[in-house]
Design an enzyme around this catalytic site. Sequence first.
Site, PDB file in Angstrom:
ATOM      1  N   THR A 154     -38.506 -26.354  -9.431  1.00  7.98           N
ATOM      2  CA  THR A 154     -38.874 -27.755  -9.616  1.00  7.98           C
ATOM      3  C   THR A 154     -39.575 -28.287  -8.367  1.00  7.98           C
ATOM      4  O   THR A 154     -39.294 -27.851  -7.260  1.00  7.98           O
ATOM      5  CB  THR A 154     -37.598 -28.572  -9.877  1.00  7.98           C
ATOM      6  OG1 THR A 154     -36.983 -28.089 -11.066  1.00  7.98           O
ATOM      7  CG2 THR A 154     -37.893 -30.045 -10.032  1.00  7.98           C
ATOM      8  N   ARG A 182     -33.643 -27.727 -24.726  1.00  3.35           N
ATOM      9  CA  ARG A 182     -32.821 -27.958 -23.542  1.00  3.35           C
ATOM     10  C   ARG A 182     -33.489 -29.004 -22.648  1.00  3.35           C
ATOM     11  O   ARG A 182     -34.693 -29.014 -22.464  1.00  3.35           O
ATOM     12  CB  ARG A 182     -32.645 -26.648 -22.777  1.00  3.35           C
ATOM     13  CG  ARG A 182     -31.806 -26.760 -21.509  1.00  3.35           C
ATOM     14  CD  ARG A 182     -32.659 -26.567 -20.272  1.00  3.35           C
ATOM     15  NE  ARG A 182     -31.866 -26.597 -19.045  1.00  3.35           N
ATOM     16  CZ  ARG A 182     -32.385 -26.643 -17.827  1.00  3.35           C
ATOM     17  NH1 ARG A 182     -33.695 -26.662 -17.677  1.00  3.35           N
ATOM     18  NH2 ARG A 182     -31.607 -26.695 -16.764  1.00  3.35           N
ATOM     19  N   SER A 184     -33.665 -30.770 -18.897  1.00  2.00           N
ATOM     20  CA  SER A 184     -33.325 -30.586 -17.493  1.00  2.00           C
ATOM     21  C   SER A 184     -32.993 -31.922 -16.843  1.00  2.00           C
ATOM     22  O   SER A 184     -33.093 -32.980 -17.478  1.00  2.00           O
ATOM     23  CB  SER A 184     -34.494 -29.938 -16.755  1.00  2.00           C
ATOM     24  OG  SER A 184     -35.527 -30.885 -16.558  1.00  2.00           O
TER      25      SER A 184
END
Length: 280
Positions: A154, A182, A184
């Site tokens: 990231t 999903r 984050s």
Amino acid sequence: MKLIIHGGFFSESSQSLETKIAKQNALKRVLTNSYEYLKTHTALETVVHAVEQLEDDELFNAGIGSQIQSDGKIRMSASLMDGKRIKFSGVINIENVKNPIRVAEKLFNTEDRVLGGEGATVYARLNKFDFFNPEIPQRRKEYEAKIGSKSLGTVGCVAFDTNGNIAAATSTGGKGFEVPGRISDSATTAGNYATEFCGVSCTGIGEDIVSGSVATKIVTRVSDGFTIEKAFEKTFAELKVIDGFCGAIAIDNKGNIYHLDSHPSMVYGSFDGKTIEVFQ
């Protein structure tokens, strides 16, 4: 004026010394360029500018070079927060755009400021963000060899401008091989948060960061009177209980720059107008 940026965690097992040096040099370039930009722009504009450059560099897992999910598709997330106005915008699991942070910026002054999945992608197209495939050969190779989940890359930026305003931006290409859908931490206030007192951007394992509400806790504690160092120490002590994997960067309203990581291998750098420092 102050700037701090991060490029995620460096995996010693899967990345070479050459890559490590290349990432450090990239951070220096982005810091230099973005600090010059900050001289004539707001903190909010500058964090977008900095993160966009990181998204455009395939060394990092955001924008170009994002990880591939278990179904073979790339889905990205990014968010933006203005500490002065306590205002947040973001995109979650957006597909086929070059710069997710720019879509988050476009959403910033709209009524519906956080969009996910197909809705985020459709919004991007309607607002003239062209189709762009962020996949690079290395990510496809990792996907096919089933090693892509080692990236933890990231990117993020926190800026403090001449008027004392603080802003934070974070962008990610995911962890690799995750279940489609999903979410984050990067497009949530657990991973990207700011008030007039402090701004924080996180990297690491999203589930740990969300469970620990890391960015929110640090900023809230600084807002309530903790020093930035004590706010980090208490939050990371709580994260240690679940063996959380997290790194965070921050600037407070006194201009103090701070960072901490639970597993010391975060790639980050800062610039206070005099000295550029890049680590890991």
